[in-house]
Motif scaffolding. Sequence first.
Motif, PDB file in Angstrom:
ATOM      1  N   THR A 296     -82.147 -62.800  51.172  1.00  9.93           N
ATOM      2  CA  THR A 296     -82.782 -64.121  51.322  1.00  9.93           C
ATOM      3  C   THR A 296     -83.734 -63.944  52.694  1.00  9.93           C
ATOM      4  O   THR A 296     -84.912 -64.300  52.735  1.00  9.93           O
ATOM      5  N   ARG A 297     -83.187 -63.248  53.842  1.00 10.34           N
ATOM      6  CA  ARG A 297     -83.946 -62.802  54.997  1.00 10.34           C
ATOM      7  C   ARG A 297     -85.189 -62.317  54.664  1.00 10.34           C
ATOM      8  O   ARG A 297     -86.377 -62.386  54.930  1.00 10.34           O
ATOM      9  N   ARG A 298     -85.043 -61.167  53.671  1.00  8.58           N
ATOM     10  CA  ARG A 298     -86.038 -60.321  53.447  1.00  8.58           C
ATOM     11  C   ARG A 298     -87.189 -60.970  52.844  1.00  8.58           C
ATOM     12  O   ARG A 298     -88.458 -61.006  53.017  1.00  8.58           O
ATOM     13  N   MET A 299     -86.816 -61.784  51.810  1.00 10.57           N
ATOM     14  CA  MET A 299     -87.796 -62.660  50.873  1.00 10.57           C
ATOM     15  C   MET A 299     -88.824 -63.658  51.824  1.00 10.57           C
ATOM     16  O   MET A 299     -89.807 -63.815  51.844  1.00 10.57           O
TER      17      MET A 299
ATOM     18  N   VAL B 262     -91.032 -70.759  50.705  1.00 12.86           N
ATOM     19  CA  VAL B 262     -90.891 -70.922  49.082  1.00 12.86           C
ATOM     20  C   VAL B 262     -91.388 -69.798  48.389  1.00 12.86           C
ATOM     21  O   VAL B 262     -92.347 -69.018  48.533  1.00 12.86           O
ATOM     22  N   TYR B 263     -90.280 -69.246  47.699  1.00 13.67           N
ATOM     23  CA  TYR B 263     -90.662 -68.087  46.869  1.00 13.67           C
ATOM     24  C   TYR B 263     -90.101 -67.827  45.534  1.00 13.67           C
ATOM     25  O   TYR B 263     -89.272 -68.776  45.218  1.00 13.67           O
ATOM     26  N   ARG B 264     -90.615 -67.178  44.620  1.00 14.08           N
ATOM     27  CA  ARG B 264     -89.987 -66.956  43.214  1.00 14.08           C
ATOM     28  C   ARG B 264     -89.031 -65.788  43.117  1.00 14.08           C
ATOM     29  O   ARG B 264     -89.624 -64.673  43.799  1.00 14.08           O
ATOM     30  N   VAL B 265     -88.054 -65.849  42.521  1.00  9.84           N
ATOM     31  CA  VAL B 265     -87.236 -64.795  42.039  1.00  9.84           C
ATOM     32  C   VAL B 265     -86.647 -64.577  40.753  1.00  9.84           C
ATOM     33  O   VAL B 265     -86.268 -65.479  40.401  1.00  9.84           O
ATOM     34  N   HIS B 266     -86.705 -63.451  40.275  1.00  7.00           N
ATOM     35  CA  HIS B 266     -86.257 -63.341  38.851  1.00  7.00           C
ATOM     36  C   HIS B 266     -84.817 -62.936  39.018  1.00  7.00           C
ATOM     37  O   HIS B 266     -84.554 -61.670  39.322  1.00  7.00           O
ATOM     38  N   SER B 267     -83.760 -63.751  38.576  1.00  5.33           N
ATOM     39  CA  SER B 267     -82.462 -63.405  38.808  1.00  5.33           C
ATOM     40  C   SER B 267     -81.480 -63.953  37.912  1.00  5.33           C
ATOM     41  O   SER B 267     -81.831 -65.293  37.448  1.00  5.33           O
ATOM     42  N   MET B 268     -80.370 -63.580  37.421  1.00  2.75           N
ATOM     43  CA  MET B 268     -79.471 -64.244  36.640  1.00  2.75           C
ATOM     44  C   MET B 268     -80.244 -64.422  35.334  1.00  2.75           C
ATOM     45  O   MET B 268     -79.986 -65.624  34.873  1.00  2.75           O
TER      46      MET B 268
ATOM     47  N   GLY C 105     -83.232 -65.409  34.544  1.00  2.00           N
ATOM     48  CA  GLY C 105     -84.509 -66.367  34.652  1.00  2.00           C
ATOM     49  C   GLY C 105     -85.034 -66.286  35.919  1.00  2.00           C
ATOM     50  O   GLY C 105     -84.588 -65.812  36.794  1.00  2.00           O
ATOM     51  N   TRP C 106     -86.235 -67.188  35.960  1.00  2.00           N
ATOM     52  CA  TRP C 106     -87.070 -67.390  37.288  1.00  2.00           C
ATOM     53  C   TRP C 106     -86.254 -68.519  38.051  1.00  2.00           C
ATOM     54  O   TRP C 106     -85.804 -69.478  37.484  1.00  2.00           O
ATOM     55  N   ASN C 107     -86.138 -68.160  39.360  1.00  2.00           N
ATOM     56  CA  ASN C 107     -85.774 -69.226  40.209  1.00  2.00           C
ATOM     57  C   ASN C 107     -86.738 -69.507  41.353  1.00  2.00           C
ATOM     58  O   ASN C 107     -87.325 -68.521  41.879  1.00  2.00           O
ATOM     59  N   VAL C 108     -86.696 -70.594  41.605  1.00  2.00           N
ATOM     60  CA  VAL C 108     -87.848 -71.039  42.880  1.00  2.00           C
ATOM     61  C   VAL C 108     -86.623 -71.289  44.174  1.00  2.00           C
ATOM     62  O   VAL C 108     -86.046 -72.446  43.933  1.00  2.00           O
ATOM     63  N   ALA C 109     -86.686 -70.534  44.996  1.00  2.00           N
ATOM     64  CA  ALA C 109     -85.900 -70.724  46.437  1.00  2.00           C
ATOM     65  C   ALA C 109     -86.826 -71.552  47.285  1.00  2.00           C
ATOM     66  O   ALA C 109     -88.280 -71.522  47.616  1.00  2.00           O
ATOM     67  N   MET C 110     -86.177 -72.603  47.796  1.00  2.00           N
ATOM     68  CA  MET C 110     -86.857 -73.600  48.892  1.00  2.00           C
ATOM     69  C   MET C 110     -85.798 -73.433  50.069  1.00  2.00           C
ATOM     70  O   MET C 110     -84.898 -73.959  50.142  1.00  2.00           O
ATOM     71  N   VAL C 111     -86.634 -73.014  51.172  1.00  2.00           N
ATOM     72  CA  VAL C 111     -85.787 -72.587  52.310  1.00  2.00           C
ATOM     73  C   VAL C 111     -85.943 -73.627  53.469  1.00  2.00           C
ATOM     74  O   VAL C 111     -87.141 -73.612  54.104  1.00  2.00           O
ATOM     75  N   GLY C 112     -84.975 -74.132  54.235  1.00  2.00           N
ATOM     76  CA  GLY C 112     -85.018 -74.872  55.522  1.00  2.00           C
ATOM     77  C   GLY C 112     -84.746 -76.365  55.220  1.00  2.00           C
ATOM     78  O   GLY C 112     -84.583 -76.946  54.074  1.00  2.00           O
ATOM     79  N   PRO C 113     -84.569 -77.170  56.563  1.00  2.00           N
ATOM     80  CA  PRO C 113     -83.975 -78.526  56.363  1.00  2.00           C
ATOM     81  C   PRO C 113     -84.898 -79.483  55.705  1.00  2.00           C
ATOM     82  O   PRO C 113     -84.431 -80.084  54.846  1.00  2.00           O
ATOM     83  N   GLU C 114     -86.174 -79.055  55.711  1.00  2.00           N
ATOM     84  CA  GLU C 114     -87.294 -79.999  54.914  1.00  2.00           C
ATOM     85  C   GLU C 114     -86.626 -79.852  53.226  1.00  2.00           C
ATOM     86  O   GLU C 114     -86.777 -81.049  52.633  1.00  2.00           O
TER      87      GLU C 114
ATOM     88  N   GLU D   2     -91.183 -61.942  43.511  1.00  2.00           N
ATOM     89  CA  GLU D   2     -90.661 -60.709  42.947  1.00  2.00           C
ATOM     90  C   GLU D   2     -89.801 -61.031  41.611  1.00  2.00           C
ATOM     91  O   GLU D   2     -89.103 -61.585  41.563  1.00  2.00           O
ATOM     92  N   LYS D   3     -90.350 -60.082  40.702  1.00  2.00           N
ATOM     93  CA  LYS D   3     -89.521 -59.958  39.464  1.00  2.00           C
ATOM     94  C   LYS D   3     -88.268 -58.958  39.407  1.00  2.00           C
ATOM     95  O   LYS D   3     -87.501 -59.114  38.751  1.00  2.00           O
ATOM     96  N   GLY D   4     -88.632 -57.921  40.426  1.00  2.00           N
ATOM     97  CA  GLY D   4     -87.398 -57.078  40.320  1.00  2.00           C
ATOM     98  C   GLY D   4     -87.495 -56.061  39.237  1.00  2.00           C
ATOM     99  O   GLY D   4     -88.261 -55.890  38.653  1.00  2.00           O
ATOM    100  N   TRP D   5     -86.441 -55.461  38.536  1.00  2.12           N
ATOM    101  CA  TRP D   5     -86.312 -54.652  37.832  1.00  2.12           C
ATOM    102  C   TRP D   5     -86.266 -55.216  36.454  1.00  2.12           C
ATOM    103  O   TRP D   5     -85.967 -56.588  36.185  1.00  2.12           O
ATOM    104  N   PRO D   6     -86.818 -54.450  35.567  1.00  2.00           N
ATOM    105  CA  PRO D   6     -86.763 -54.794  34.102  1.00  2.00           C
ATOM    106  C   PRO D   6     -85.407 -55.541  33.774  1.00  2.00           C
ATOM    107  O   PRO D   6     -84.368 -54.983  33.839  1.00  2.00           O
ATOM    108  N   ILE D   7     -85.559 -56.627  32.662  1.00  2.00           N
ATOM    109  CA  ILE D   7     -84.263 -57.136  32.198  1.00  2.00           C
ATOM    110  C   ILE D   7     -83.533 -57.916  33.568  1.00  2.00           C
ATOM    111  O   ILE D   7     -83.339 -59.063  33.419  1.00  2.00           O
TER     112      ILE D   7
END
Length: 467
Positions: A53-56, A63-69, A71-80, A33-38
Amino acid sequence: MATLAPHQPAEIAPTHWGQGTLSDDDLSHIPGEKGWPIVGHTFTQLADPHAFTRRMVETYGRVYRVHSMGGWNVAMVGPEANELVLFNRDKIFSSTQGWGPVLDQLFPRGLMLLDFDHHRADRRALSIAFKPGPMRHYADALNRGISRRVGQWGGGEMRFYPAIKELTLDLAADSFIGLPFGPEADRINQAFVDMVQASVAPIRKPLPFTQMKRGVDGRAFLVDYFSKETRRRRAEGGGQDMFSQFATAEYEDGSQMAVDEVVDHMNFLMMAAHDTITSSATSLLWLLAKHPEWQEKLRQEIEAVTGGLAGDGTVRDLAYEDLGKLELTDMAFKEALRFVPPVPSMPRRALREFEFGGYRIPAGAHVGINIYHTHHDAEYWDDPWSFDPMRFTPDKVKARHKYAWVPFGGGAHMCLGLHFAYMQVKILLAQLLPRYRVELTDGDPDWQEWPIPKPKDGLKIKLTAIS
Ligand code: HEM
């Protein structure tokens, strides 16, 4: 598993806070998700990072992308994901460029902000400060300082978080810098606190009256102090404190570090140690106050090892050699670090394109792993919201994914001060539990989750003296 892409750009230019470089199109194949403008999802995420994070994860997977701070960030969740990023076998992930946007202005060139060969050489040189000789010296300083302060607390109600924060700062002046309590230590502590607060300040320019200005001034003061002291300690010989070890540390070829590098390492080390120990000691005490049966088990274990209260009302020291004997205390601390990891997530930047979880992640992506989520993932932890130090018996640890519990990170950047942290927390409990019974006075606190967790009300407790 990660696979490397054939096309590997030679260099990825660093970015600054709020300045991502990947476009929407670069990551459009990754759900998110990109979320709100700017502002994107900056404020949603800051308001409740774990719920976000839970909701995403529930909506998009691990593995998901989020626009935050900015710019784009890719979250990678879990032990692997933790293993891939922390072990970093193929040198895909840059810590310099992951942490840089947050920490570079105030803690440039700290160990965690170096990559690869430079990092390895400096880490090797600095490791001298964590060998048994110096550690034994810090143990004496910790026993001395903690015993005096915990004795002064007396019985009654108090807020634990500010008390342990102040104590940790005073202890650092002694064992990290070799300074006695007093005005010089206070001035250094204040400069340091100003820097830490500024490192996460929303206004990133040092404008008058801002946190950032106070932080930049604090840094200038400390750079001056540590530079002069490095030269002095090199000329006159230093003590057994950590800074003196750093000042005289040598590379493999016998050469010494440049003075400004010693200074940057020292500033970073104080930051890395301070709020993390404060946060984890607080969460452990919170959980022990909530679970009196565990408090009692640890008290008995400590008394069996040290002898506990002496006839004159003092409490006997916990010797460096006896740290390993506190097995239950060790497991309880590990469980507190699982429950409330002081570093809840870790950023990196991909220097090359790679694949993970079925997605191609392009070079230049800011990626993040989420420790808090992994530590509460029901796939790896039975009843993850209950406090159970027995999860950390050797058999249970062996049976679990190696990267399911990573409060100290892993791989080349694994926390250099983790044994110091265990030591300080064990010495704290060895002084506290034989003296007092600990209860919560206002129930569970609300936690401020970011950047380093702390109870919003300071953790209100009552200490009852044990006669
Ligand atoms: C409970 C307390 C602590 C926790 C949970 C903690 C956690 C961490 C984590 C997660 C990292 C790696 C971050 C990454 O890879 O992105 C790290 C690195 C580091 N920590 Fe700690 N830390 C603690 C206490 C300390 C203490 C007491 C010291 C120093 C005395 C210290 C010094 C460092 C240093 C120098 C690094 C950088 C290591 C490198 O990049 O090679 N930490 N810590």
